[in-house]
Design a protein around this motif. Structure first.
Motif, PDB file in Angstrom:
ATOM      1  N   ALA A 294       0.825  -1.212   0.000  1.00  0.00           N
ATOM      2  CA  ALA A 294       0.000   0.000   0.000  1.00  0.00           C
ATOM      3  C   ALA A 294       0.858   1.261   0.000  1.00  0.00           C
ATOM      4  CB  ALA A 294      -0.903  -0.005   1.232  1.00  0.00           C
ATOM      5  N   VAL A 295       0.355   2.287  -0.697  1.00  0.00           N
ATOM      6  CA  VAL A 295       0.984   3.612  -0.700  1.00  0.00           C
ATOM      7  C   VAL A 295      -0.124   4.637  -0.466  1.00  0.00           C
ATOM      8  CG1 VAL A 295       2.825   2.933  -2.308  1.00  0.00           C
ATOM      9  CG2 VAL A 295       0.721   3.946  -3.220  1.00  0.00           C
ATOM     10  N   GLN A 296       0.263   5.858  -0.094  1.00  0.00           N
ATOM     11  CA  GLN A 296      -0.751   6.907   0.045  1.00  0.00           C
ATOM     12  C   GLN A 296      -1.306   7.244  -1.336  1.00  0.00           C
ATOM     13  OE1 GLN A 296       1.353  10.063   2.225  1.00  0.00           O
ATOM     14  NE2 GLN A 296      -0.474  10.238   3.495  1.00  0.00           N
ATOM     15  N   ALA A 297      -2.609   7.475  -1.406  1.00  0.00           N
ATOM     16  CA  ALA A 297      -3.244   7.736  -2.700  1.00  0.00           C
ATOM     17  C   ALA A 297      -2.799   9.064  -3.318  1.00  0.00           C
ATOM     18  CB  ALA A 297      -4.756   7.709  -2.551  1.00  0.00           C
ATOM     19  N   ASN A 298      -2.284   9.994  -2.488  1.00  0.00           N
ATOM     20  CA  ASN A 298      -1.855  11.291  -3.047  1.00  0.00           C
ATOM     21  C   ASN A 298      -0.447  11.243  -3.646  1.00  0.00           C
ATOM     22  OD1 ASN A 298      -0.285  11.172  -0.759  1.00  0.00           O
ATOM     23  ND2 ASN A 298      -1.230  12.919   0.271  1.00  0.00           N
ATOM     24  N   LYS A 299       0.167  10.064  -3.624  1.00  0.00           N
ATOM     25  CA  LYS A 299       1.498   9.916  -4.233  1.00  0.00           C
ATOM     26  C   LYS A 299       1.334   9.658  -5.739  1.00  0.00           C
ATOM     27  CE  LYS A 299       4.141  10.210  -0.520  1.00  0.00           C
ATOM     28  NZ  LYS A 299       3.434  11.293   0.170  1.00  0.00           N
ATOM     29  N   PRO A 300       2.379   9.964  -6.531  1.00  0.00           N
ATOM     30  CA  PRO A 300       2.213   9.874  -7.988  1.00  0.00           C
ATOM     31  C   PRO A 300       2.179   8.452  -8.566  1.00  0.00           C
ATOM     32  CG  PRO A 300       4.457  10.530  -7.424  1.00  0.00           C
ATOM     33  CD  PRO A 300       3.684  10.526  -6.145  1.00  0.00           C
ATOM     34  N   TRP A 301       2.511   7.440  -7.764  1.00  0.00           N
ATOM     35  CA  TRP A 301       2.638   6.102  -8.334  1.00  0.00           C
ATOM     36  C   TRP A 301       1.278   5.426  -8.500  1.00  0.00           C
ATOM     37  CZ3 TRP A 301       4.943   6.490  -3.160  1.00  0.00           C
ATOM     38  CH2 TRP A 301       6.125   7.268  -3.178  1.00  0.00           C
ATOM     39  N   GLN A 302       0.925   5.184  -9.769  1.00  0.00           N
ATOM     40  CA  GLN A 302      -0.356   4.516 -10.058  1.00  0.00           C
ATOM     41  C   GLN A 302      -0.193   2.997 -10.113  1.00  0.00           C
ATOM     42  OE1 GLN A 302      -3.338   6.105 -10.320  1.00  0.00           O
ATOM     43  NE2 GLN A 302      -2.297   8.048  -9.907  1.00  0.00           N
ATOM     44  N   THR A 303       1.016   2.562 -10.452  1.00  0.00           N
ATOM     45  CA  THR A 303       1.270   1.124 -10.612  1.00  0.00           C
ATOM     46  C   THR A 303       2.563   0.746  -9.894  1.00  0.00           C
ATOM     47  OG1 THR A 303       2.639   1.420 -12.581  1.00  0.00           O
ATOM     48  CG2 THR A 303       0.260   1.165 -12.948  1.00  0.00           C
ATOM     49  N   LEU A 304       2.775  -0.544  -9.767  1.00  0.00           N
ATOM     50  CA  LEU A 304       3.994  -1.064  -9.153  1.00  0.00           C
ATOM     51  C   LEU A 304       5.212  -0.622  -9.979  1.00  0.00           C
ATOM     52  CD1 LEU A 304       4.942  -2.915  -6.818  1.00  0.00           C
ATOM     53  CD2 LEU A 304       4.834  -4.840  -8.396  1.00  0.00           C
ATOM     54  N   ASP A 305       5.035  -0.634 -11.282  1.00  0.00           N
ATOM     55  CA  ASP A 305       6.100  -0.231 -12.194  1.00  0.00           C
ATOM     56  C   ASP A 305       6.530   1.224 -11.952  1.00  0.00           C
ATOM     57  OD1 ASP A 305       7.780  -1.227 -14.217  1.00  0.00           O
ATOM     58  OD2 ASP A 305       6.735   0.008 -15.709  1.00  0.00           O
ATOM     59  N   ASP A 306       5.536   2.111 -11.745  1.00  0.00           N
ATOM     60  CA  ASP A 306       5.822   3.533 -11.446  1.00  0.00           C
ATOM     61  C   ASP A 306       6.684   3.632 -10.181  1.00  0.00           C
ATOM     62  OD1 ASP A 306       4.128   4.213 -13.509  1.00  0.00           O
ATOM     63  OD2 ASP A 306       2.449   4.821 -12.231  1.00  0.00           O
ATOM     64  N   LEU A 307       6.299   2.853  -9.175  1.00  0.00           N
ATOM     65  CA  LEU A 307       7.000   2.888  -7.885  1.00  0.00           C
ATOM     66  C   LEU A 307       8.453   2.428  -8.041  1.00  0.00           C
ATOM     67  CD1 LEU A 307       6.673   3.219  -4.720  1.00  0.00           C
ATOM     68  CD2 LEU A 307       6.257   0.766  -4.676  1.00  0.00           C
ATOM     69  N   ILE A 308       8.627   1.340  -8.786  1.00  0.00           N
ATOM     70  CA  ILE A 308       9.974   0.780  -8.988  1.00  0.00           C
ATOM     71  C   ILE A 308      10.861   1.774  -9.758  1.00  0.00           C
ATOM     72  CG2 ILE A 308      11.280  -1.090 -10.116  1.00  0.00           C
ATOM     73  CD1 ILE A 308       8.831  -2.931  -9.414  1.00  0.00           C
ATOM     74  N   LYS A 309      10.287   2.388 -10.802  1.00  0.00           N
ATOM     75  CA  LYS A 309      11.044   3.373 -11.582  1.00  0.00           C
ATOM     76  C   LYS A 309      11.472   4.546 -10.694  1.00  0.00           C
ATOM     77  CE  LYS A 309       9.272   2.436 -16.226  1.00  0.00           C
ATOM     78  NZ  LYS A 309       8.031   2.585 -17.010  1.00  0.00           N
ATOM     79  N   TYR A 310      10.553   5.004  -9.848  1.00  0.00           N
ATOM     80  CA  TYR A 310      10.846   6.117  -8.938  1.00  0.00           C
ATOM     81  C   TYR A 310      11.980   5.732  -7.980  1.00  0.00           C
ATOM     82  CZ  TYR A 310      10.299   9.750  -5.392  1.00  0.00           C
ATOM     83  OH  TYR A 310      10.536  10.783  -4.520  1.00  0.00           O
ATOM     84  N   ALA A 311      11.878   4.517  -7.426  1.00  0.00           N
ATOM     85  CA  ALA A 311      12.885   4.041  -6.468  1.00  0.00           C
ATOM     86  C   ALA A 311      14.268   3.941  -7.110  1.00  0.00           C
ATOM     87  CB  ALA A 311      12.466   2.691  -5.905  1.00  0.00           C
ATOM     88  N   LYS A 312      14.299   3.568  -8.377  1.00  0.00           N
ATOM     89  CA  LYS A 312      15.588   3.450  -9.075  1.00  0.00           C
ATOM     90  C   LYS A 312      16.212   4.825  -9.334  1.00  0.00           C
ATOM     91  CE  LYS A 312      15.174  -1.150 -10.979  1.00  0.00           C
ATOM     92  NZ  LYS A 312      14.786  -2.040 -12.074  1.00  0.00           N
ATOM     93  N   LYS A 313      15.352   5.816  -9.607  1.00  0.00           N
ATOM     94  CA  LYS A 313      15.836   7.182  -9.849  1.00  0.00           C
ATOM     95  C   LYS A 313      16.233   7.864  -8.539  1.00  0.00           C
ATOM     96  CE  LYS A 313      13.555   8.534 -14.160  1.00  0.00           C
ATOM     97  NZ  LYS A 313      12.141   8.663 -14.538  1.00  0.00           N
ATOM     98  N   ASN A 314      15.583   7.468  -7.445  1.00  0.00           N
ATOM     99  CA  ASN A 314      15.815   8.103  -6.136  1.00  0.00           C
ATOM    100  C   ASN A 314      16.186   7.054  -5.089  1.00  0.00           C
ATOM    101  OD1 ASN A 314      14.495  10.946  -6.811  1.00  0.00           O
ATOM    102  ND2 ASN A 314      13.108   9.362  -7.550  1.00  0.00           N
ATOM    103  N   PRO A 315      17.361   6.411  -5.236  1.00  0.00           N
ATOM    104  CA  PRO A 315      17.693   5.301  -4.336  1.00  0.00           C
ATOM    105  C   PRO A 315      17.739   5.720  -2.861  1.00  0.00           C
ATOM    106  CG  PRO A 315      19.617   5.966  -5.645  1.00  0.00           C
ATOM    107  CD  PRO A 315      18.437   6.680  -6.209  1.00  0.00           C
ATOM    108  N   GLY A 316      17.136   4.877  -2.009  1.00  0.00           N
ATOM    109  CA  GLY A 316      17.158   5.130  -0.568  1.00  0.00           C
ATOM    110  C   GLY A 316      16.163   6.164  -0.087  1.00  0.00           C
ATOM    111  N   GLU A 317      15.439   6.803  -1.027  1.00  0.00           N
ATOM    112  CA  GLU A 317      14.496   7.849  -0.616  1.00  0.00           C
ATOM    113  C   GLU A 317      13.192   7.264  -0.058  1.00  0.00           C
ATOM    114  OE1 GLU A 317      11.832  11.161  -2.568  1.00  0.00           O
ATOM    115  OE2 GLU A 317      13.862  11.277  -3.378  1.00  0.00           O
ATOM    116  N   LEU A 318      12.804   6.084  -0.557  1.00  0.00           N
ATOM    117  CA  LEU A 318      11.548   5.483  -0.111  1.00  0.00           C
ATOM    118  C   LEU A 318      11.710   4.818   1.249  1.00  0.00           C
ATOM    119  CD1 LEU A 318      10.100   3.782  -3.327  1.00  0.00           C
ATOM    120  CD2 LEU A 318       9.389   5.927  -2.278  1.00  0.00           C
ATOM    121  N   LYS A 319      10.781   5.168   2.150  1.00  0.00           N
ATOM    122  CA  LYS A 319      10.779   4.549   3.483  1.00  0.00           C
ATOM    123  C   LYS A 319       9.660   3.532   3.546  1.00  0.00           C
ATOM    124  CE  LYS A 319      12.814   8.202   6.326  1.00  0.00           C
ATOM    125  NZ  LYS A 319      12.997   9.314   5.382  1.00  0.00           N
TER     126      LYS A 319
END
Length: 314
Positions: free
Chosen positions: A113-138
């Motif tokens: 689960a993620v907060q609905a106000n975050k930009p990630w609509q899919t798992l793929d979006d989340l993974i791409k974001y995490a790769k661009k911003n390593p260590g930023e996701l808690k």
């Protein structure tokens, strides 16, 4: 009250039964206990008194259960975390041998689960974001070495991303941290986030089961497997007792809990909180404990989580 004829032996149970929930209120184990509590007087002849004993990723509550008198007046709610703790060497007891299962009540995958106000609509979006911003996701979970923690590590490894782990003292706290925006993601019980999905505060990106969840609110959420990631593990909830319990007391509990769990009213009450009843008897539960223990050990070794946890604990 009808008076019962006096017998030479005390009739079991002749007083309320304590049920230990080793996590804080609001999580899957707690909701299971509260559903059982409603029908206990009808089938056990006595009320269940639910006692929450959070801490140590379940070790405090399960430790108390394992050390309790096996007189039938203390039972506990079990979950898959119970198999994990002894593997870390963080438990006073080896729960699978110190406890005896009475029943499996339900089984449930976890959801990411993620907060609905975050930009990630899919798992793929989340993974791409995490790769661009390593260590930023808690990533919030109910304690180091807990089942959701293991899922978080599995997800990070399967997706080749770095996620910062943030432990809390239970699932309820981890969910509150997600809702408050203190962490960006969490593996939670589907029933815990269902209402938040309905009111639009939480978005669910993936399910850890082999199949999708049948609940209409969650049915559109794809599994990790469908999205090409090997994150497949299902949590379960059961009832267990201290090992040396007299056979007649154990049988009385087994029969009573089976009657509760298979009652349509109980099935409906569990369904209302998003849990699917999957009853297993004592012997089948024991077999499941063994099989899951082997699977978890392999997962822990393959993901390097076991080493990580042991070094964290030093």
């Amino acid at each position: 009250m009808q008076s019962t004829p006096a017998t030479t032996t005390t009739k079991y149970p002749d007083k309320p039964i304590t049920v230990i929930v080793p996590f804080s209120a609001g999580g899957g184990l707690d909701l299971t206990a509260r559903s059982l509590e409603k029908l206990a007087p009808k089938y056990l002849g006595q009320p269940l008194i639910v006692v929450n004993k959070p801490g140590g990723a379940g070790a405090i509550g399960w430790g108390e259960l394992a050390g309790a008198s096996p007189d039938g007046y203390t039972v506990g709610i079990t979950g898959i975390d119970m198999l994990l703790l002894p593997l870390y060497g963080s438990a006073k007891y080896d729960y699978p041998t110190a406890l005896t299962p009475i029943a499996q009540v339900a089984a449930s995958p976890m959801v990411l689960a993620v907060q609905a106000n975050k930009p990630w609509q899919t798992l793929d979006d989340l993974i791409k974001y995490a790769k661009k911003n390593p260590g930023e996701l808690k990533f919030g979970h109910g304690g180091v070495g807990s089942f959701p923690h293991l899922l978080g590590e599995m997800f990070g490894q399967a997706a080749s991303i770095t996620i910062e782990q943030v432990p809390f003292s239970g699932a309820g706290e981890a969910t509150a941290a997600l809702l408050g925006g203190h962490v960006q993601l969490s593996f939670v019980n589907p029933m815990v986030v269902k209402e938040h999905m309905k009111n639009g505060t939480v978005r669910v990106l993936a399910v850890t089961g082999e199949q999708r969840i049948s609940d209409p609110v969650l049915a559109q959420v794809p599994t990790f497997k469908e999205q090409g990631l090997d994150v497949i593990l299902t949590n379960w909830y059961g009832v267990a007792v201290p090992k040396e319990m007299p056979v007649q007391v154990k049988n009385k509990l087994s029969e009573g809990f089976k009657a509760i769990i298979t009652d349509p009213e109980f099935v409906k009450s569990m369904s209302n909180v998003g849990l699917k009843v999957e009853y297993l008897g004592p012997q089948e539960s024991q077999t499941k404990w063994l099989a899951d223990s082997q699977k978890l050990t392999k997962t822990l070794q393959d993901t390097g989580v076991l080493e990580k946890i042991k070094s964290q604990r030093k």
